[in-house]
Write a protein that holds these residues in place. Structure first.
Motif, PDB file in Angstrom:
ATOM      1  N   LEU A 293     -17.284  -9.260  -6.538  1.00 27.13           N
ATOM      2  CA  LEU A 293     -16.650  -7.952  -6.452  1.00 27.13           C
ATOM      3  C   LEU A 293     -17.631  -6.861  -6.854  1.00 27.13           C
ATOM      4  O   LEU A 293     -17.635  -5.766  -6.272  1.00 27.13           O
ATOM      5  CB  LEU A 293     -15.409  -7.904  -7.341  1.00 27.13           C
ATOM      6  N   GLY A 294     -18.465  -7.144  -7.853  1.00 29.17           N
ATOM      7  CA  GLY A 294     -19.474  -6.173  -8.252  1.00 29.17           C
ATOM      8  C   GLY A 294     -20.431  -5.870  -7.112  1.00 29.17           C
ATOM      9  O   GLY A 294     -20.807  -4.709  -6.882  1.00 29.17           O
ATOM     10  N   GLN A 295     -20.830  -6.900  -6.361  1.00 34.34           N
ATOM     11  CA  GLN A 295     -21.699  -6.695  -5.204  1.00 34.34           C
ATOM     12  C   GLN A 295     -21.015  -5.819  -4.165  1.00 34.34           C
ATOM     13  O   GLN A 295     -21.638  -4.924  -3.579  1.00 34.34           O
ATOM     14  CB  GLN A 295     -22.075  -8.044  -4.599  1.00 34.34           C
ATOM     15  N   ALA A 296     -19.726  -6.069  -3.942  1.00 35.45           N
ATOM     16  CA  ALA A 296     -18.982  -5.260  -2.971  1.00 35.45           C
ATOM     17  C   ALA A 296     -18.859  -3.809  -3.424  1.00 35.45           C
ATOM     18  O   ALA A 296     -18.842  -2.893  -2.598  1.00 35.45           O
ATOM     19  CB  ALA A 296     -17.595  -5.866  -2.749  1.00 35.45           C
ATOM     20  N   LEU A 297     -18.798  -3.598  -4.737  1.00 33.78           N
ATOM     21  CA  LEU A 297     -18.660  -2.244  -5.287  1.00 33.78           C
ATOM     22  C   LEU A 297     -20.006  -1.559  -5.463  1.00 33.78           C
ATOM     23  O   LEU A 297     -20.056  -0.371  -5.814  1.00 33.78           O
ATOM     24  CB  LEU A 297     -17.938  -2.303  -6.642  1.00 33.78           C
ATOM     25  N   GLY A 298     -21.095  -2.304  -5.277  1.00 29.36           N
ATOM     26  CA  GLY A 298     -22.410  -1.720  -5.459  1.00 29.36           C
ATOM     27  C   GLY A 298     -22.810  -1.531  -6.906  1.00 29.36           C
ATOM     28  O   GLY A 298     -23.625  -0.668  -7.224  1.00 29.36           O
ATOM     29  N   THR A 299     -22.250  -2.341  -7.797  1.00 29.12           N
ATOM     30  CA  THR A 299     -22.607  -2.261  -9.207  1.00 29.12           C
ATOM     31  C   THR A 299     -23.188  -3.593  -9.659  1.00 29.12           C
ATOM     32  O   THR A 299     -22.711  -4.656  -9.243  1.00 29.12           O
ATOM     33  CB  THR A 299     -21.395  -1.895 -10.084  1.00 29.12           C
ATOM     34  N   SER A 300     -24.213  -3.543 -10.498  1.00 25.55           N
ATOM     35  CA  SER A 300     -24.881  -4.771 -10.925  1.00 25.55           C
ATOM     36  C   SER A 300     -24.479  -5.202 -12.328  1.00 25.55           C
ATOM     37  O   SER A 300     -24.831  -6.294 -12.758  1.00 25.55           O
ATOM     38  CB  SER A 300     -26.405  -4.575 -10.880  1.00 25.55           C
ATOM     39  N   HIS A 301     -23.764  -4.353 -13.052  1.00 24.31           N
ATOM     40  CA  HIS A 301     -23.321  -4.676 -14.410  1.00 24.31           C
ATOM     41  C   HIS A 301     -21.795  -4.785 -14.411  1.00 24.31           C
ATOM     42  O   HIS A 301     -21.108  -3.788 -14.155  1.00 24.31           O
ATOM     43  CB  HIS A 301     -23.753  -3.592 -15.404  1.00 24.31           C
ATOM     44  N   SER A 624     -15.083 -15.338   1.546  1.00 22.74           N
ATOM     45  CA  SER A 624     -14.564 -14.094   0.986  1.00 22.74           C
ATOM     46  C   SER A 624     -14.920 -12.885   1.829  1.00 22.74           C
ATOM     47  O   SER A 624     -14.669 -11.758   1.441  1.00 22.74           O
ATOM     48  CB  SER A 624     -15.117 -13.901  -0.430  1.00 22.74           C
ATOM     49  N   GLU A 625     -15.528 -13.092   3.018  1.00 19.62           N
ATOM     50  CA  GLU A 625     -15.995 -11.947   3.778  1.00 19.62           C
ATOM     51  C   GLU A 625     -14.847 -11.136   4.366  1.00 19.62           C
ATOM     52  O   GLU A 625     -14.879  -9.919   4.384  1.00 19.62           O
ATOM     53  CB  GLU A 625     -16.926 -12.418   4.899  1.00 19.62           C
ATOM     54  N   ASP A 691     -10.651   0.145   0.517  1.00 18.91           N
ATOM     55  CA  ASP A 691     -10.391  -0.663   1.705  1.00 18.91           C
ATOM     56  C   ASP A 691     -10.344  -2.154   1.421  1.00 18.91           C
ATOM     57  O   ASP A 691      -9.899  -2.937   2.261  1.00 18.91           O
ATOM     58  CB  ASP A 691     -11.465  -0.387   2.766  1.00 18.91           C
ATOM     59  N   LEU A 692     -10.839  -2.599   0.245  1.00 17.23           N
ATOM     60  CA  LEU A 692     -10.780  -4.010  -0.126  1.00 17.23           C
ATOM     61  C   LEU A 692      -9.473  -4.364  -0.829  1.00 17.23           C
ATOM     62  O   LEU A 692      -9.261  -5.519  -1.188  1.00 17.23           O
ATOM     63  CB  LEU A 692     -11.957  -4.359  -1.037  1.00 17.23           C
TER      64      LEU A 692
END
Length: 701
Positions: A293-301, A624-625, A691-692
């Protein structure tokens, strides 16, 4: 049956996770629609999983046989093995070891009597030394043999001595045997010969050898890991065989993919051989789901929290990668098991509230699934956090979970008043809020421990709330930690099950590669060759057990420490190490060390030790795509909810959605009822959807 995760061929996918109170199930259809279901966990575990599958079939309007015949992926996480170790229900196990080392499990690291105790428990001397070793000394047998640190045979294996030791274990009625010989990591010949002899003399026993289970420096951790694996072998084999039989009877042909402590899935046959690798399978899946989910949100922490029925689990993702620990401690034993680093306390929806010496405590005792909280109406008499949430208005007694449970609010009120309110001089609402405050404070302390106390600023992380109770309490945790808000996925109540159904396939292999580098000395050609050989060997062995190896990526880490230390850090290593790469490895180790323990804590003057190399082969899952088709929030009405002042409940709008459509906004106070959980947006807070189907909540002042 080969696993197929590509969108072109994917059919139905299922992920399941067995918790102490509920068995969660995530279901995905070929067109990307998703559902989550919860069914009470049963004492035999398997029945609870089967019940969840029946419930899922009913939810989507299919006959259970029709659904099962179309499932191509079945992911599964369970704590069956961990519970067997902690409760002493594992198989009767013996240990074969080198002459003179029979006390290795008794001695441990001179702290075995306190291993696993919390900071507060360490002060209670009555708790020290209460946990016996995994194998009693009477079931440890020594054999005549000796191999040195260079892999050279100093004393050949005495077959007569070995036969006598195995005969004594047979007379003692062991069901499993662990074999851990000194320096078998450098030369496993004696362990292999002893294992062959054991299987010949004890054909029904489960046999584990240390050079395969825990090939690492340090005979204690290697021995305890090996005997734990042996003790769990018969348990895991029986459990998975029965689960496969029950699912096959429903018409399922998909292989069971078991989640591992390291955060991936492997074929069930792999876990049957090495069950110790699945001790923390459920919590690890939740962290991996948070990473995606972090990858989908563009956050690494990312901070993941999972508030289940019996425990509160927290995982940390830094720079896009979950923190990994090479060692875990259970049942007083330190074990070398690569695991997602998860911090847990006994705080969940079933945690019992009580008065101890005039002080309100919540947990670690839990009502579990049976009898469960008082409001379940199954015979529970002690109030829990779920009872408190019901009384405070957070939960709807008519809309709880997916198993048709109707909650008894009157019973919860009576239990809270009698057990908490009257002793403290509080009315029912004030007593219920006091339970919530104590519960939230304990969870906030754990979040601080995994962030602030490790040098991380929690405000730099995205908090993802999961579990049946996580979305209900995340707003209070954000206020405690100074966070702006949190994110709730539509699969929140079954986040670990979602992780089990979507995690990548991962296999690992490790090998000792001892290299000592004094301060100021550059790595020699021999040093580089030792590490390069370990990289090549672990790559080959990791890929050998990976379905579709040609589609897999392989990454490497090396275990590094300062000379003289007992513990190490795992540092990323390139796949073609040369002298420059080894020098970079040491610099990265020092950087990570000071980030973890504080600037200036490094001590390069001591020199360095590189202990081992680990390879991780990963085959990416595409389950999960595709996302489910969203639906708008439906307003169900309103009800009074207590937030900060128990004398002034606030009229709170209540909305519902199975999977929220994007671009919706709500203003607090309000509640959003998702399948199996309730998202609380406090007064002054706001919620928006993307959208997710993710719900982004800001908590306000």
């Amino acid at each position: 049956m080969p696993i197929s995760d590509s969108p072109a061929t994917a059919a139905w996918s299922i992920g399941t996770d067995v918790g102490g109170t509920f068995t969660d199930l995530w279901l995905r259809s070929p067109d990307g629609q998703s559902w989550v279901c919860k069914s009470p966990t049963t004492p035999d575990v398997v029945t609870g999983v089967v019940n969840a599958v029946h419930l899922a079939a009913g939810t989507v309007g299919l006959d259970v046989a029709q659904l099962c015949s179309q499932v191509t992926r079945f992911g599964h996480g369970t704590t069956v093995g961990l519970n067997a170790l902690l409760t002493g229900r594992a198989a009767r196990t013996g240990l074969l070891t080198t002459r003179g080392f029979g006390d290795v499990l008794e001695i441990g690291r001179l702290r075995r009597g306190t291993a696993g105790l919390t900071g507060l428990e360490l002060g209670d001397y009555h708790l020290r030394g209460q946990i016996p070793p995994l194998v009693p000394r009477t079931l440890v047998q020594e054999v005549d043999e000796r191999i040195d640190a260079d892999g050279l045979v100093r004393t050949p294996l005495d077959l007569a001595s070995a036969r006598g030791a195995i005969e004594r274990l047979a007379e003692a009625g062991v069901e499993a045997v662990g074999i851990c010989l000194l320096w078998a990591t450098e030369n496993p010949d004696h362990e292999i010969a002893l294992a062959d002899l054991t299987r010949e003399m004890l054909p029904d026993a489960f046999v584990s050898v240390s050079h395969e289970i825990a090939p690492s420096v340090g005979e204690y951790a290697r021995a305890s890991t090996t005997v734990a694996n042996a003790a769990l072998g018969p348990i895991a084999g029986h459990y998975l065989t029965r689960l496969e039989t029950e699912l096959a009877a429903l018409g399922m042909t998909a292989p069971i993919m078991m989640t591992t402590s390291a955060g991936g899935v492997v074929p069930a046959t792999t876990v049957t051989e090495r069950p110790v690798n699945g001790l923390l399978s459920g919590p690890a899946s939740c962290v991996v789901a948070g990473q995606k989910l972090g990858q989908a949100l563009g956050t690494s922490h990312v901070l993941t929290l999972d508030v289940g029925g019996t425990s509160f689990d927290v995982g940390v993702v830094v720079d896009g990668t979950p923190l990994i620990s090479e060692q875990v401690t259970f049942g007083g034993a330190d074990m070398r098991v690569p695991s997602v680093d998860i911090a847990s306390i006994g705080a969940g929806g079933g945690s019992i509230a009580s008065i101890d010496g005039g002080v309100l405590t919540v947990g670690p005792r839990s009502a579990g699934a049976s009898p469960g909280p008082v409001c379940y109406g199954k015979g529970g008499t002690e109030p829990t956090t779920t009872d408190a949430d019901l009384v405070l208005g957070v939960l709807d007694p008519e809309q709880f979970g997916s198993g048709g449970i109707v909650l008894d609010r009157s019973g919860a009120e009576t239990a809270i008043t009698d057990a908490i309110g009257m002793p403290l001089g509080l009315d029912t609402l004030a007593a219920a809020r006091a339970i919530r405050v104590v519960f939230d404070s304990a969870m906030a302390d754990l979040l601080r421990a995994v962030t602030i106390e490790r040098g991380h600023d929690p405000r730099e992380f995205t908090l993802i709330a999961g579990g049946g109770s996580g979305p209900s309490h995340a707003w209070a945790l954000c206020r405690e930690l100074g966070l702006d808000g949190f994110v709730v996925p539509p699969t929140a109540t079954a986040q670990s099950a979602y992780g089990a159904g979507t995690s990548d396939l991962k296999t690992t292999a490790s090998r000792t590669s001892y290299v000592r580098l004094p301060s100021g000395v550059e790595p020699s050609a021999d040093d580089v060759a030792t590490i390069a050989a370990a990289v090549a060997d672990t790559r080959q062995r990791a890929l050998a057990t990976m379905p579709g190896a040609s589609l897999s990526a392989v990454s490497f880490t090396a275990s590094v420490r300062y000379h003289g230390q007992a513990h190490h850090l795992d540092v990323a290593l390139p796949d073609a190490p040369d002298a420059a790469a080894v020098a970079d490895l040491l610099r990265l180790f020092e950087k990570d060390y000071e980030q973890l323990y504080g600037k200036g804590s490094g001590f390069r003057e001591a020199g360095f030790e590189i202990l081992s190399v680990r390879a991780v082969a990963t085959r990416e899952s595409r389950s999960s795509e595709a996302g489910a088709q969203g639906e708008p929030f439906v307003r169900l009405g309103s009800r009074p909810v207590v937030f900060d002042d128990p004398t002034r409940p606030e009229d709170t709008a209540v909305y519902s959605s199975r999977w929220p459509v994007g671009d919706q906004e709500l203003t607090g106070p309000c509640l959003i009822q998702l399948p199996g959980c309730v998202v609380v947006i406090p007064p002054g807070g706001r919620a928006r959807t993307d959208d997710l189907g993710l719900i982004h909540v800001t908590v306000g002042a």
